[in-house]
Scaffold this motif. Structure first.
Motif, PDB file in Angstrom:
ATOM      1  N   MET A 214       1.332  50.364 -71.476  1.00  0.00           N
ATOM      2  CA  MET A 214       0.559  49.428 -70.534  1.00  0.00           C
ATOM      3  C   MET A 214       1.327  48.268 -70.028  1.00  0.00           C
ATOM      4  SD  MET A 214      -2.858  47.308 -71.896  1.00  0.00           S
ATOM      5  CE  MET A 214      -3.992  48.895 -71.647  1.00  0.00           C
ATOM      6  N   GLN A 215       2.369  47.648 -70.996  1.00  0.00           N
ATOM      7  CA  GLN A 215       3.350  46.821 -70.205  1.00  0.00           C
ATOM      8  C   GLN A 215       3.965  47.256 -68.905  1.00  0.00           C
ATOM      9  OE1 GLN A 215       5.803  45.597 -73.390  1.00  0.00           O
ATOM     10  NE2 GLN A 215       4.296  44.756 -74.564  1.00  0.00           N
ATOM     11  N   GLU A 216       4.388  48.509 -68.998  1.00  0.00           N
ATOM     12  CA  GLU A 216       4.982  49.236 -67.756  1.00  0.00           C
ATOM     13  C   GLU A 216       4.137  49.092 -66.714  1.00  0.00           C
ATOM     14  OE1 GLU A 216       8.357  51.289 -66.297  1.00  0.00           O
ATOM     15  OE2 GLU A 216       8.110  50.524 -68.217  1.00  0.00           O
ATOM     16  N   SER A 217       2.844  49.705 -67.171  1.00  0.00           N
ATOM     17  CA  SER A 217       1.839  49.756 -65.775  1.00  0.00           C
ATOM     18  C   SER A 217       1.452  48.414 -65.277  1.00  0.00           C
ATOM     19  CB  SER A 217       0.298  50.338 -66.531  1.00  0.00           C
ATOM     20  OG  SER A 217      -0.465  50.472 -65.365  1.00  0.00           O
ATOM     21  N   GLU A 218       1.367  47.483 -66.029  1.00  0.00           N
ATOM     22  CA  GLU A 218       1.235  46.089 -65.567  1.00  0.00           C
ATOM     23  C   GLU A 218       2.340  45.596 -64.528  1.00  0.00           C
ATOM     24  OE1 GLU A 218      -0.274  41.599 -67.125  1.00  0.00           O
ATOM     25  OE2 GLU A 218       1.166  42.743 -68.223  1.00  0.00           O
ATOM     26  N   LEU A 219       3.511  46.029 -64.955  1.00  0.00           N
ATOM     27  CA  LEU A 219       4.526  45.381 -64.084  1.00  0.00           C
ATOM     28  C   LEU A 219       4.579  46.222 -62.917  1.00  0.00           C
ATOM     29  CD1 LEU A 219       7.489  44.981 -67.036  1.00  0.00           C
ATOM     30  CD2 LEU A 219       6.708  43.325 -65.267  1.00  0.00           C
ATOM     31  N   ARG A 220       4.406  47.727 -62.818  1.00  0.00           N
ATOM     32  CA  ARG A 220       4.266  48.451 -61.826  1.00  0.00           C
ATOM     33  C   ARG A 220       3.443  47.997 -60.977  1.00  0.00           C
ATOM     34  NH1 ARG A 220       2.903  52.851 -63.958  1.00  0.00           N
ATOM     35  NH2 ARG A 220       5.160  53.239 -64.700  1.00  0.00           N
ATOM     36  N   HIS A 221       2.243  47.468 -61.226  1.00  0.00           N
ATOM     37  CA  HIS A 221       1.072  47.142 -60.435  1.00  0.00           C
ATOM     38  C   HIS A 221       1.551  45.568 -59.743  1.00  0.00           C
ATOM     39  CE1 HIS A 221      -1.126  50.390 -62.141  1.00  0.00           C
ATOM     40  NE2 HIS A 221      -1.929  50.302 -61.003  1.00  0.00           N
ATOM     41  N   GLY A 222       2.120  44.888 -60.767  1.00  0.00           N
ATOM     42  CA  GLY A 222       2.378  43.493 -60.385  1.00  0.00           C
ATOM     43  C   GLY A 222       3.573  43.520 -59.256  1.00  0.00           C
ATOM     44  N   ARG A 223       4.467  44.173 -59.311  1.00  0.00           N
ATOM     45  CA  ARG A 223       5.318  44.450 -58.391  1.00  0.00           C
ATOM     46  C   ARG A 223       5.224  45.020 -57.085  1.00  0.00           C
ATOM     47  NH1 ARG A 223       9.784  47.034 -62.566  1.00  0.00           N
ATOM     48  NH2 ARG A 223      10.421  44.954 -63.786  1.00  0.00           N
ATOM     49  N   THR A 224       4.280  45.899 -57.055  1.00  0.00           N
ATOM     50  CA  THR A 224       3.672  46.320 -55.893  1.00  0.00           C
ATOM     51  C   THR A 224       2.735  45.158 -55.238  1.00  0.00           C
ATOM     52  OG1 THR A 224       3.487  48.634 -56.945  1.00  0.00           O
ATOM     53  CG2 THR A 224       2.073  48.218 -54.847  1.00  0.00           C
ATOM     54  N   ALA A 225       2.249  44.379 -55.993  1.00  0.00           N
ATOM     55  CA  ALA A 225       1.132  43.412 -55.393  1.00  0.00           C
ATOM     56  C   ALA A 225       2.008  42.332 -54.833  1.00  0.00           C
ATOM     57  CB  ALA A 225       0.248  42.961 -56.742  1.00  0.00           C
ATOM     58  N   MET A 226       3.106  41.886 -55.579  1.00  0.00           N
ATOM     59  CA  MET A 226       3.976  41.092 -54.723  1.00  0.00           C
ATOM     60  C   MET A 226       4.569  41.538 -53.476  1.00  0.00           C
ATOM     61  SD  MET A 226       6.094  39.455 -57.932  1.00  0.00           S
ATOM     62  CE  MET A 226       6.716  40.767 -58.857  1.00  0.00           C
ATOM     63  N   VAL A 227       4.760  42.796 -53.281  1.00  0.00           N
ATOM     64  CA  VAL A 227       5.093  43.340 -51.837  1.00  0.00           C
ATOM     65  C   VAL A 227       4.071  43.174 -51.150  1.00  0.00           C
ATOM     66  CG1 VAL A 227       5.936  45.209 -50.712  1.00  0.00           C
ATOM     67  CG2 VAL A 227       7.008  44.681 -52.916  1.00  0.00           C
ATOM     68  N   ALA A 228       2.867  43.534 -51.618  1.00  0.00           N
ATOM     69  CA  ALA A 228       1.653  43.534 -50.570  1.00  0.00           C
ATOM     70  C   ALA A 228       1.281  42.085 -50.373  1.00  0.00           C
ATOM     71  CB  ALA A 228       0.485  44.182 -51.374  1.00  0.00           C
ATOM     72  N   ILE A 229       1.109  41.068 -51.050  1.00  0.00           N
ATOM     73  CA  ILE A 229       0.762  39.772 -50.530  1.00  0.00           C
ATOM     74  C   ILE A 229       1.899  39.102 -49.621  1.00  0.00           C
ATOM     75  CG2 ILE A 229       1.836  38.550 -52.360  1.00  0.00           C
ATOM     76  CD1 ILE A 229      -1.581  37.993 -50.983  1.00  0.00           C
ATOM     77  N   VAL A 230       3.293  39.752 -49.742  1.00  0.00           N
ATOM     78  CA  VAL A 230       3.898  39.063 -48.690  1.00  0.00           C
ATOM     79  C   VAL A 230       3.660  39.875 -47.511  1.00  0.00           C
ATOM     80  CG1 VAL A 230       6.537  38.982 -48.015  1.00  0.00           C
ATOM     81  CG2 VAL A 230       5.724  38.567 -50.534  1.00  0.00           C
ATOM     82  N   ALA A 231       3.655  41.088 -47.456  1.00  0.00           N
ATOM     83  CA  ALA A 231       3.175  41.873 -46.214  1.00  0.00           C
ATOM     84  C   ALA A 231       1.907  41.189 -45.562  1.00  0.00           C
ATOM     85  CB  ALA A 231       3.044  43.254 -46.749  1.00  0.00           C
ATOM     86  N   PHE A 232       0.884  40.921 -46.302  1.00  0.00           N
ATOM     87  CA  PHE A 232      -0.353  40.343 -45.511  1.00  0.00           C
ATOM     88  C   PHE A 232      -0.136  39.060 -44.940  1.00  0.00           C
ATOM     89  CE2 PHE A 232      -3.469  42.198 -49.125  1.00  0.00           C
ATOM     90  CZ  PHE A 232      -3.115  43.342 -48.742  1.00  0.00           C
ATOM     91  N   ALA A 233       0.745  38.426 -45.815  1.00  0.00           N
ATOM     92  CA  ALA A 233       0.997  36.878 -44.973  1.00  0.00           C
ATOM     93  C   ALA A 233       2.160  37.151 -43.499  1.00  0.00           C
ATOM     94  CB  ALA A 233       1.779  36.016 -46.052  1.00  0.00           C
ATOM     95  N   ALA A 234       2.692  38.009 -43.781  1.00  0.00           N
ATOM     96  CA  ALA A 234       3.749  38.141 -42.779  1.00  0.00           C
ATOM     97  C   ALA A 234       3.044  38.926 -41.609  1.00  0.00           C
ATOM     98  CB  ALA A 234       4.867  39.054 -43.064  1.00  0.00           C
ATOM     99  N   GLN A 235       2.303  39.818 -41.666  1.00  0.00           N
ATOM    100  CA  GLN A 235       1.588  40.645 -40.874  1.00  0.00           C
ATOM    101  C   GLN A 235       0.580  39.861 -40.208  1.00  0.00           C
ATOM    102  OE1 GLN A 235      -0.637  44.101 -42.345  1.00  0.00           O
ATOM    103  NE2 GLN A 235      -1.938  44.345 -40.640  1.00  0.00           N
TER     104      GLN A 235
END
Length: 275
Positions: A214-235
């Motif tokens: 579960m910790q692995e899953s949370e980190l995987r989703h969190g790292r993806t979300a950090m990339v996604a929110i930066v992409a939203f702002a830049a886009q």
């Protein structure tokens, strides 16, 4: 003569006789059976690290060479990451931030905080652009997104001054409460980074291996979300178009998207030939 020769050869024949082998069924019967109803032990951080260390020793013994980073296979694994065995460790620390065990746990705690904030932001950003105007109209309140040309308020998009000060006070107060609780928990010897004891639905497993998953899953989703929110702002900063309109197939029902592109318009593709 024949009798004497047979007596002489008898010991040599015994040398080729097969050794007695215990049957597989008897070996299986002799194995200890698990006790019925016995629950798996709840592993703390130290026990989980010992489990990971044993696995690392096994892998190192098989490979017989220097350990390489999983994230960047042609780089050696940073030695600072070995101060503690944590879920989500892919051997990525090019700047060498992990100087010792304390710094490694500090950065892991910071990563989990940013991951959770990013997951909330990645979900809240498009939802606000889709529903903020309608909710504000129902409540009779101004819509900061509608006043900001449909863009979510941010440092790059502007519009942060349009958000109510009450909202900022609530956010700062909640963040301070969580931070104070974390400071109190960090004094414990068995503190796990990111574990603030918040599990109202009881989803956190009791088994140590499942906890690691579960910790692995949370980190995987969190790292993806950090990339996604930066992409939203830049886009949105570059295109000045809301992400919900620039990539509507991610944020609208499939039938609404197909209607917008004219999929159901049967007149498209035909040429009206006059009589």
């Amino acid at each position: 003569r024949v009798l004497a020769l047979a007596l002489l050869l008898a010991p040599a024949v015994d040398a080729f006789a097969p050794f007695p082998v215990r049957s597989a069924s008897s070996a299986l019967r002799s194995a200890p059976e698990p006790v019925a109803g016995e629950e798996s032990m709840d592993l703390d951080l130290e026990q989980m690290q010992e489990l990971f260390e044993d696995a690392d020793k096994t892998v190192a013994g098989v490979s017989g060479g220097a350990r390489m980073s999983e994230a960047v296979p042609w780089w050696p694994r940073p030695a600072g990451l070995d101060y503690a065995k944590l879920a989500g460790d892919r051997g990525f620390d090019p700047a060498g931030f992990a100087k010792d065990r304390a710094s490694l746990l500090k950065f892991r705690d910071a990563e989990i905080k940013h991951s959770r904030l990013a997951m909330l932001a990645a979900a809240g950003w498009p939802l606000a652009e889709l529903y903020d105007k309608s909710i504000a109209s129902v409540l009779g309140l101004p819509s900061p997104i509608a006043e900001n040309s449909g863009l979510s308020p941010s440092v790059l998009n502007g519009g942060l001054g349009l958000v109510s000060p009450v909202y900022w006070l609530m956010v700062v107060g909640l963040a301070a409460a969580v931070e104070l609780k974390g400071l109190g928990l960090k004094g414990n010897a068995d503190f796990t980074p990111g574990d603030y004891g918040f599990d109202p639905l009881g989803l956190y497993p009791k088994d140590g291996a499942k906890r690691s998953e579960m910790q692995e899953s949370e980190l995987r989703h969190g790292r993806t979300a950090m990339v996604a929110i930066v992409a939203f702002a830049a886009q949105e900063f570059v295109s000045k178009v809301p992400v919900t309109r620039e990539t509507p197939f991610f944020f609208e029902p499939i039938w609404a998207f197909m209607h917008d592109i004219g999929f159901f318009d049967l007149s498209r593709g035909f040429i009206d030939i006059p009589n």
